[in-house]
Write an enzyme that holds these catalytic residues in place. Structure first.
Site, PDB file in Angstrom:
ATOM      1  N   CYS A   2       0.829  -1.185   0.000  1.00  0.00           N
ATOM      2  CA  CYS A   2       0.000   0.000   0.000  1.00  0.00           C
ATOM      3  C   CYS A   2       0.875   1.251   0.000  1.00  0.00           C
ATOM      4  O   CYS A   2       2.052   1.198   0.317  1.00  0.00           O
ATOM      5  CB  CYS A   2      -0.913  -0.009   1.218  1.00  0.00           C
ATOM      6  SG  CYS A   2      -2.266   1.159   1.117  1.00  0.00           S
ATOM      7  N   GLU A 105      -0.212  -1.317   5.669  1.00  0.00           N
ATOM      8  CA  GLU A 105      -1.205  -1.944   4.807  1.00  0.00           C
ATOM      9  C   GLU A 105      -2.573  -1.853   5.485  1.00  0.00           C
ATOM     10  O   GLU A 105      -2.655  -1.789   6.711  1.00  0.00           O
ATOM     11  CB  GLU A 105      -0.866  -3.418   4.551  1.00  0.00           C
ATOM     12  CG  GLU A 105       0.492  -3.683   3.939  1.00  0.00           C
ATOM     13  CD  GLU A 105       0.597  -3.271   2.475  1.00  0.00           C
ATOM     14  OE1 GLU A 105      -0.399  -2.755   1.933  1.00  0.00           O
ATOM     15  OE2 GLU A 105       1.680  -3.454   1.886  1.00  0.00           O
TER      16      GLU A 105
END
Length: 220
Positions: A2, A105
């Site tokens: 991410c 994440e």
């Protein structure tokens, strides 16, 4: 992986982790504030080697070739394609290391918001992430972090992970004597395994890029 990371240690700590012999150049003005919540398209500390040796710079996180202006600059590049695809062909020879203290994440666990997780090395050292970029001193300079499939329990947090290299391999990644084909094999096969990392839930406050501070990296 991410699009959020932390760089809260000093640049000297990152360089010490790399353990490259010889002098190095710090091209970053001032000590800088610790950054616990770094977003894409912002300047990030990267380490690279030029004809004068090792140097530290701040470079925009994200890059795209000049002919791809119809899309947002990617921040990551898949190791399976990066060495041979047309998109990153121009910057594949220009290798760098992005040292990070951790990355984040987000996982859908059924709550009203996705749950953020922090991922970092178990041994407490910065993670030396394999990267490539354009470092020409121009407005469209930028870099991407190379990612691979996640392994082991890390898959439960995200299906991709940055390729983190040991200091020895990171030095080889940066070396001009390392051939492109050899660098590709390093990225494909020699990244640190999942058991080198730990991960845990953190506050949803990390979702707001304006939030900073050590509270963001504490277990929730």
């Amino acid at each position: 992986m991410c699009g959020r990371l932390s760089q809260y240690r000093g640049i000297h700590d990152f360089v010490d982790t790399l353990a490259m012999p010889g002098a190095w150049r710090n091209n970053i003005d001032g000590p800088g504030e610790p950054r616990y919540n770094v977003a894409p398209s912002t300047p990030v500390v990267v380490l690279r080697v030029d004809e004068a040796g090792l140097r530290a710079d701040r470079v925009k996180w994200g890059w795209r070739p000049h002919w791809a202006e119809d899309r947002a600059p990617p921040i990551n590049a898949r190791v399976e394609k990066v060495a041979h695809g047309a998109f990153f062909r121009a910057i594949w020879p220009h290798r760098a290391i992005t040292p990070v203290d951790n990355w984040y994440e987000w996982v859908d666990e059924g709550g009203p918001k996705k749950q953020p997780y922090l991922i970092r090395r178990r041994d407490g050292r910065p993670a030396l992430c394999a990267s490539i970029g354009q470092f020409a001193g121009q407005a469209n300079d930028g870099f991407v972090i190379i990612t691979a499939d996640a392994q082991g329990g890390m898959v439960d947090v995200h299906d991709r992970r940055p390729i983190v290299l040991s200091p020895e391999l990171a030095r080889a990644w940066l070396a001009s004597t390392t051939a492109p084909a050899q660098a590709e094999q390093m990225a494909l096969n020699l990244g640190e395994p999942a058991d080198a990392f730990e991960w845990y839930r953190v506050s949803t406050a990390v979702g707001n890029v304006r939030n900073q501070g050590p509270a963001l990296i504490q277990p929730a």
